[in-house]
Motif scaffolding. Sequence first.
Motif, mmCIF file in Angstrom:
data_model
loop_
_atom_site.group_PDB
_atom_site.id
_atom_site.type_symbol
_atom_site.label_atom_id
_atom_site.label_comp_id
_atom_site.label_asym_id
_atom_site.label_seq_id
_atom_site.Cartn_x
_atom_site.Cartn_y
_atom_site.Cartn_z
ATOM 1 N N ILE A 3 1.062 -1.112 0.037
ATOM 2 C CA ILE A 3 0.109 -0.034 -0.043
ATOM 3 C C ILE A 3 0.910 1.231 -0.142
ATOM 4 C CG2 ILE A 3 -1.850 1.447 1.278
ATOM 5 C CD1 ILE A 3 -2.779 -1.386 2.483
ATOM 6 N N THR A 4 0.701 2.350 -1.144
ATOM 7 C CA THR A 4 1.371 3.270 -1.084
ATOM 8 C C THR A 4 0.572 4.468 -0.281
ATOM 9 O OG1 THR A 4 2.410 2.672 -3.161
ATOM 10 C CG2 THR A 4 2.324 4.902 -2.636
ATOM 11 N N ILE A 5 1.337 5.002 0.567
ATOM 12 C CA ILE A 5 0.889 6.444 1.339
ATOM 13 C C ILE A 5 1.863 7.452 1.011
ATOM 14 C CG2 ILE A 5 0.495 7.374 3.618
ATOM 15 C CD1 ILE A 5 0.074 4.626 4.603
ATOM 16 N N ILE A 6 1.140 8.559 0.638
ATOM 17 C CA ILE A 6 1.798 9.948 0.328
ATOM 18 C C ILE A 6 1.455 10.717 1.540
ATOM 19 C CG2 ILE A 6 2.273 11.594 -1.249
ATOM 20 C CD1 ILE A 6 1.507 9.822 -3.474
ATOM 21 N N PRO A 7 2.237 10.961 2.645
ATOM 22 C CA PRO A 7 1.819 11.865 3.651
ATOM 23 C C PRO A 7 1.695 13.071 3.221
ATOM 24 C CG PRO A 7 3.918 10.235 4.305
ATOM 25 C CD PRO A 7 3.543 10.299 3.003
ATOM 26 N N ASN A 8 0.520 13.796 3.432
ATOM 27 C CA ASN A 8 0.241 15.218 3.134
ATOM 28 C C ASN A 8 0.651 15.394 1.937
ATOM 29 O OD1 ASN A 8 -0.415 17.905 3.623
ATOM 30 N ND2 ASN A 8 1.573 18.531 4.558
ATOM 31 N N SER A 9 -0.096 14.988 0.797
ATOM 32 C CA SER A 9 0.062 14.858 -0.565
ATOM 33 C C SER A 9 0.058 16.114 -1.106
ATOM 34 C CB SER A 9 -0.843 13.848 -1.258
ATOM 35 O OG SER A 9 -2.156 14.133 -0.962
ATOM 36 N N VAL A 10 -0.799 17.159 -0.649
ATOM 37 C CA VAL A 10 -0.720 18.454 -0.933
ATOM 38 C C VAL A 10 0.354 19.380 -1.038
ATOM 39 C CG1 VAL A 10 -1.545 19.824 1.209
ATOM 40 C CG2 VAL A 10 -2.215 20.430 -1.219
ATOM 41 N N ARG A 11 1.258 18.802 -0.136
ATOM 42 C CA ARG A 11 2.698 19.490 0.305
ATOM 43 C C ARG A 11 3.809 18.522 -0.504
ATOM 44 N NH1 ARG A 11 1.158 23.897 2.310
ATOM 45 N NH2 ARG A 11 -0.101 23.942 4.223
ATOM 46 N N CYS A 12 3.606 17.261 -0.756
ATOM 47 C CA CYS A 12 4.703 16.443 -1.413
ATOM 48 C C CYS A 12 5.558 17.199 -2.327
ATOM 49 C CB CYS A 12 4.065 15.298 -2.063
ATOM 50 S SG CYS A 12 5.256 14.151 -2.842
ATOM 51 N N SER A 33 4.514 19.218 -13.259
ATOM 52 C CA SER A 33 5.260 18.187 -12.777
ATOM 53 C C SER A 33 4.438 17.023 -12.175
ATOM 54 C CB SER A 33 6.053 18.750 -11.485
ATOM 55 O OG SER A 33 5.165 19.568 -10.663
ATOM 56 N N SER A 34 5.058 15.598 -12.026
ATOM 57 C CA SER A 34 4.072 14.633 -11.649
ATOM 58 C C SER A 34 4.920 13.600 -10.729
ATOM 59 C CB SER A 34 3.436 14.307 -12.661
ATOM 60 O OG SER A 34 4.356 13.473 -13.456
ATOM 61 N N LEU A 35 4.177 12.920 -10.218
ATOM 62 C CA LEU A 35 4.718 11.646 -9.219
ATOM 63 C C LEU A 35 4.111 10.414 -9.589
ATOM 64 C CD1 LEU A 35 6.380 10.358 -7.164
ATOM 65 C CD2 LEU A 35 4.879 11.068 -5.444
ATOM 66 N N ARG A 36 4.243 9.717 -10.299
ATOM 67 C CA ARG A 36 3.614 8.499 -10.950
ATOM 68 C C ARG A 36 3.627 7.462 -9.914
ATOM 69 N NH1 ARG A 36 2.734 8.863 -16.716
ATOM 70 N NH2 ARG A 36 2.757 11.261 -17.028
ATOM 71 N N VAL A 37 2.649 6.981 -9.649
ATOM 72 C CA VAL A 37 2.475 5.897 -8.472
ATOM 73 C C VAL A 37 2.075 4.349 -9.230
ATOM 74 C CG1 VAL A 37 1.294 5.218 -6.365
ATOM 75 C CG2 VAL A 37 1.938 7.526 -6.712
ATOM 76 N N ALA A 38 2.955 3.484 -9.251
ATOM 77 C CA ALA A 38 2.719 2.251 -9.574
ATOM 78 C C ALA A 38 1.735 1.646 -8.726
ATOM 79 C CB ALA A 38 4.183 1.445 -9.717
ATOM 80 N N LEU A 39 0.888 1.192 -9.439
ATOM 81 C CA LEU A 39 -0.553 0.421 -8.540
ATOM 82 C C LEU A 39 -0.578 -0.990 -8.933
ATOM 83 C CD1 LEU A 39 -2.332 0.807 -6.424
ATOM 84 C CD2 LEU A 39 -4.034 1.843 -8.036
ATOM 85 N N GLU A 40 0.117 -2.031 -8.120
ATOM 86 C CA GLU A 40 -0.292 -3.186 -8.756
ATOM 87 C C GLU A 40 -1.631 -3.789 -8.978
ATOM 88 O OE1 GLU A 40 0.656 -7.579 -6.509
ATOM 89 O OE2 GLU A 40 2.038 -5.944 -6.196
ATOM 90 N N GLY A 41 -2.003 -4.537 -9.975
ATOM 91 C CA GLY A 41 -3.108 -4.682 -10.343
ATOM 92 C C GLY A 41 -3.919 -3.772 -11.312
ATOM 93 N N ALA A 42 -3.338 -2.666 -11.349
ATOM 94 C CA ALA A 42 -4.061 -1.642 -12.151
ATOM 95 C C ALA A 42 -3.909 -1.775 -13.543
ATOM 96 C CB ALA A 42 -3.577 -0.302 -11.790
ATOM 97 N N GLY A 43 -3.135 -2.634 -14.126
ATOM 98 C CA GLY A 43 -3.093 -2.963 -15.638
ATOM 99 C C GLY A 43 -2.466 -1.829 -16.122
ATOM 100 N N ASP A 44 -2.949 -1.136 -17.457
ATOM 101 C CA ASP A 44 -2.295 -0.238 -18.129
ATOM 102 C C ASP A 44 -2.708 1.285 -17.594
ATOM 103 O OD1 ASP A 44 -0.900 -1.586 -19.625
ATOM 104 O OD2 ASP A 44 -2.218 -1.743 -21.103
ATOM 105 N N ASN A 45 -3.708 1.204 -16.584
ATOM 106 C CA ASN A 45 -4.191 2.522 -15.901
ATOM 107 C C ASN A 45 -2.981 3.227 -15.243
ATOM 108 O OD1 ASN A 45 -6.898 1.914 -16.751
ATOM 109 N ND2 ASN A 45 -7.082 0.457 -14.931
#
Length: 116
Positions: A3-12, A33-45
């Motif tokens: 499980i990926t958690i991005i603490p306080n994502s508004v300020r990451c 700018s971006s931060l891609r989050v790999a999500l297991e089971g999400a296929g090509d999403n």
Amino acid sequence: MPITIIPNSVRCNDLADDGPVGRPLSQPPCRTSSLRVALEGAGDNRTGLWECTPGSYERQVPEAEVMHILAGSCVFTPSGGEPLRIKAGDTLFFPANTTGKWEIHEPMRKVFVILK
């Protein structure tokens, strides 16, 4: 499955510079700018955080997209439609092939899911 958690994502601060938008309508062009989050089971999403500086540009994402606005404000005008005022706290569901114009008033940050 982790499980990926991005603490306080508004300020990451881990977002990488993606450069200017592809179809700018303002000068200087908006930068993203971006931060891609790999999500297991999400296929090509695709999932992650995305940020954009003020200005305007044409939407060019052909896939369906879900987004939750974390910060900022803007107006999106769908092609042939009325302007939609959008601000932090709003959640949007874009059908595939939605076109239109973004006008970013304050730096905007969102969580996104692009559905393939």
